[in-house]
Design a protein around this motif. Structure first.
Motif, short mmCIF file in Angstrom:
data_model
loop_
_atom_site.label_atom_id
_atom_site.label_comp_id
_atom_site.label_asym_id
_atom_site.label_seq_id
_atom_site.Cartn_x
_atom_site.Cartn_y
_atom_site.Cartn_z
N MET A 149 -1.26 -3.22 48.86
CA MET A 149 -0.57 -4.50 48.81
C MET A 149 0.42 -4.49 47.66
SD MET A 149 -2.61 -8.10 49.02
CE MET A 149 -4.02 -7.41 49.86
N THR A 150 1.65 -4.89 47.88
CA THR A 150 2.65 -4.87 46.83
C THR A 150 2.53 -6.08 45.91
OG1 THR A 150 5.00 -4.84 46.32
CG2 THR A 150 4.35 -5.99 48.33
N ASN A 151 2.84 -5.88 44.64
CA ASN A 151 2.76 -6.97 43.68
C ASN A 151 4.10 -7.65 43.44
OD1 ASN A 151 0.08 -6.46 43.28
ND2 ASN A 151 0.38 -5.10 41.55
N THR A 152 5.12 -7.35 44.24
CA THR A 152 6.45 -7.90 44.04
C THR A 152 6.41 -9.42 43.99
OG1 THR A 152 7.37 -6.02 45.22
CG2 THR A 152 8.80 -7.92 44.91
N PHE A 153 7.04 -9.99 42.96
CA PHE A 153 7.17 -11.44 42.78
C PHE A 153 5.83 -12.13 42.51
CE2 PHE A 153 10.74 -10.45 45.81
CZ PHE A 153 11.71 -10.42 44.82
N SER A 154 4.81 -11.39 42.12
CA SER A 154 3.56 -12.03 41.74
C SER A 154 3.76 -12.81 40.46
CB SER A 154 2.45 -10.99 41.55
OG SER A 154 2.17 -10.35 42.77
N ARG A 155 3.16 -13.99 40.38
CA ARG A 155 3.37 -14.90 39.26
C ARG A 155 2.11 -14.94 38.41
NH1 ARG A 155 4.74 -21.17 39.21
NH2 ARG A 155 6.52 -21.18 37.81
N ILE A 156 2.25 -14.70 37.11
CA ILE A 156 1.11 -14.64 36.20
C ILE A 156 1.30 -15.66 35.08
CG2 ILE A 156 -0.22 -13.19 34.63
CD1 ILE A 156 0.75 -10.77 36.16
N LEU A 157 0.24 -16.42 34.79
CA LEU A 157 0.24 -17.36 33.68
C LEU A 157 -0.39 -16.70 32.46
CD1 LEU A 157 0.80 -20.23 32.63
CD2 LEU A 157 -1.46 -20.89 33.51
N LEU A 158 0.36 -16.60 31.37
CA LEU A 158 -0.13 -16.03 30.11
C LEU A 158 -0.45 -17.17 29.17
CD1 LEU A 158 2.59 -13.25 29.61
CD2 LEU A 158 0.43 -13.08 30.87
N VAL A 159 -1.69 -17.22 28.66
CA VAL A 159 -2.13 -18.34 27.83
C VAL A 159 -2.66 -17.82 26.50
CG1 VAL A 159 -3.52 -20.43 27.75
CG2 VAL A 159 -2.86 -19.47 29.98
N ASP A 160 -1.99 -18.20 25.39
CA ASP A 160 -2.42 -17.78 24.05
C ASP A 160 -1.76 -18.70 23.04
OD1 ASP A 160 -2.96 -16.30 21.59
OD2 ASP A 160 -3.42 -14.59 22.89
N HIS A 196 -0.78 -16.04 40.86
CA HIS A 196 -1.63 -15.00 41.44
C HIS A 196 -2.72 -14.56 40.47
CE1 HIS A 196 2.11 -14.79 43.81
NE2 HIS A 196 1.31 -14.46 44.80
N ALA A 197 -2.54 -14.79 39.17
CA ALA A 197 -3.53 -14.40 38.17
C ALA A 197 -3.20 -15.11 36.87
CB ALA A 197 -3.53 -12.89 37.95
N LEU A 243 -8.49 -18.61 41.34
CA LEU A 243 -7.47 -17.89 40.57
C LEU A 243 -8.13 -16.81 39.72
CD1 LEU A 243 -4.47 -17.78 39.66
CD2 LEU A 243 -5.13 -19.28 37.77
N PRO A 244 -7.79 -15.53 39.91
CA PRO A 244 -8.39 -14.46 39.10
C PRO A 244 -7.97 -14.59 37.64
CG PRO A 244 -7.39 -13.58 41.10
CD PRO A 244 -6.91 -14.99 40.96
N VAL A 245 -8.94 -14.51 36.75
CA VAL A 245 -8.69 -14.71 35.32
C VAL A 245 -9.04 -13.43 34.55
CG1 VAL A 245 -9.35 -16.01 33.26
CG2 VAL A 245 -9.15 -17.18 35.47
N VAL A 246 -8.09 -12.97 33.74
CA VAL A 246 -8.32 -11.88 32.79
C VAL A 246 -8.48 -12.53 31.43
CG1 VAL A 246 -7.41 -9.80 31.71
CG2 VAL A 246 -6.91 -10.28 34.13
N MET A 247 -9.65 -12.42 30.83
CA MET A 247 -9.85 -13.01 29.51
C MET A 247 -9.62 -11.94 28.46
SD MET A 247 -12.93 -15.34 27.96
CE MET A 247 -12.16 -16.85 28.56
N VAL A 262 -4.24 -9.30 39.96
CA VAL A 262 -3.19 -9.73 40.88
C VAL A 262 -3.54 -9.35 42.31
CG1 VAL A 262 -0.79 -9.35 41.54
CG2 VAL A 262 -1.37 -9.77 39.15
N GLU A 263 -4.10 -8.17 42.50
CA GLU A 263 -4.51 -7.76 43.85
C GLU A 263 -5.52 -8.74 44.43
OE1 GLU A 263 -3.48 -5.38 45.88
OE2 GLU A 263 -1.93 -4.76 44.45
N GLU A 264 -6.46 -9.21 43.58
CA GLU A 264 -7.43 -10.20 44.05
C GLU A 264 -6.73 -11.51 44.41
OE1 GLU A 264 -10.70 -10.02 44.67
OE2 GLU A 264 -10.59 -7.87 44.27
N GLY A 265 -5.76 -11.91 43.59
CA GLY A 265 -5.02 -13.13 43.88
C GLY A 265 -4.24 -13.03 45.17
N LEU A 266 -3.60 -11.89 45.40
CA LEU A 266 -2.85 -11.68 46.64
C LEU A 266 -3.77 -11.68 47.86
CD1 LEU A 266 -0.42 -8.89 45.41
CD2 LEU A 266 0.25 -11.17 46.16
N LYS A 267 -4.94 -11.08 47.69
CA LYS A 267 -5.91 -11.05 48.79
C LYS A 267 -6.33 -12.46 49.18
CE LYS A 267 -9.29 -8.14 48.25
NZ LYS A 267 -10.59 -7.61 47.74
#
Length: 322
Positions: free
Chosen positions: A1-12, A53-54, A82-86, A125-130
């Motif tokens: 699955m391609t990740n093109t244009f996947s949108r990620i929220l960065l929180v810090d 997407h993540a 929403l898949p979360v990377v902590m 992101v792959e999980e979010g796309l799925k």
């Protein structure tokens, strides 16, 4: 699955940490949205959370910290997938367990290097796309399958597993969640069961970028070409039961029924734990580990009887790997 244009929220809350994340991810096919605290992130998510997407989330922030924000996501049906990377310096087993309990499937322990960040974010992101593909395709399915009372099916390939997950999930309440869980367990039956690809072997194949190629190659070999995953769908008085049986040699399912802190940095191995916690009222592993029974209550919403990702294993037996 391609990740093109996947949108990620960065929180810090630390601007320099956000700069580091952006610098590491800027050459990837992602649109990066920055939030400087939990409140700002929640506002983004409530406004257009379906477009993400993540999320890469700092744990320790003033005001609304990372765990607090996860609590809001978990309580919102639109955002809980929403898949979360902590990313955190809090890396003790207890602290990781708290993150898992809150809904974190991907962890980054500070300090981390760029390669690890890219691998974990890509997996998220792959999980979010799925998940988004499941929601989109479900809207296109015919409702006639809701009349299905009983059926037996055989699948050989990952594509067939995905298609059958949609068909059977559409016949169940909470279709999106059931499709997700069925897809995980059916794919495990093909990949790990019938084709014999173990956890460590998959890790190595993913690192080399040859995992999908190896699945296609192995599926055509004489020793695997006739193997099928048998699926029995049964609609009972107060539940739906799906029994999945592969023709593999079995495995120790107990290792994968929960997200193990020792494997928190791996990009796979979460399928069974996620299916158990999020998709079904109950799953039961049987025999040598090549059969799993999934129960969907038709008079209760998923989660009323479901268990937490960090809960104790069920005292039963089963199938289909991580």
């Amino acid at each position: 699955m391609t990740n093109t244009f996947s949108r990620i929220l960065l929180v810090d809350d630390d601007a320099s940490n956000l700069d580091v994340l952006v610098e590491c991810l800027k050459d990837e096919p992602y649109e990066l949205i920055q939030a400087h605290n939990g409140e700002e992130a929640l506002a983004y998510l409530r406004k257009d959370g379906q477009d993400f997407h993540a999320m890469v989330l700092d744990r320790m922030m003033p005001g609304m910290n990372g765990l607090d924000l996860l609590g809001h996501l978990k309580a919102d049906e639109r955002l809980q997938w929403l898949p979360v990377v902590m990313q955190t310096a809090a890396g003790s087993p207890q602290e990781i367990g708290e993150g898992i309990e809150a809904g974190v499937f991907f962890y980054l322990i500070k300090p981390f290097d760029q390669r690890l960040l890219l691998r974990i974010v890509n997996a998220a992101v792959e999980e979010g796309l799925k998940w988004k593909r499941i929601c989109r395709n479900l809207n296109q399915q015919s409702q006639i399958v809701e009349l299905l009372q009983q059926g037996r099916f055989h699948v050989r390939t990952m594509e067939e597993a995905y298609d059958l997950a949609f068909l059977l999930g559409r016949a169940c309440p909470n279709s999106e969640k059931v499709v997700f869980g069925l897809n995980e367990l059916l794919a495990n039956g093909v990949e790990h069961g019938n084709l014999g690809i173990g956890f460590d072997e998959k890790t190595a194949l993913q690192a080399k970028g040859t995992w999908e190629k190896e699945i296609q190659h192995r599926a055509g070999l004489p020793e695997y070409v006739h193997k099928v995953v048998d699926v029995l769908f049964e609609r009972c008085l107060d539940c739906i039961q799906v029994t999945i049986t592969d023709q593999g040699s079995g495995f120790d399912w107990r290792k994968y029924e929960q997200i193990n802190p020792d494997r928190i940095l791996e990009s796979h191995g979460r399928g069974i734990a996620m299916a158990k916690a999020l998709s079904f009222s109950r799953i039961e592993y049987r025999g040598k580990g090549n059969q799993v029974v999934c129960v969907i209550k038709t008079d209760l919403s998923i989660g009323e009887e479901g268990s937490s990702l960090a809960s104790e294993p069920m005292a039963v037996h089963n199938s289909s790997r991580a």
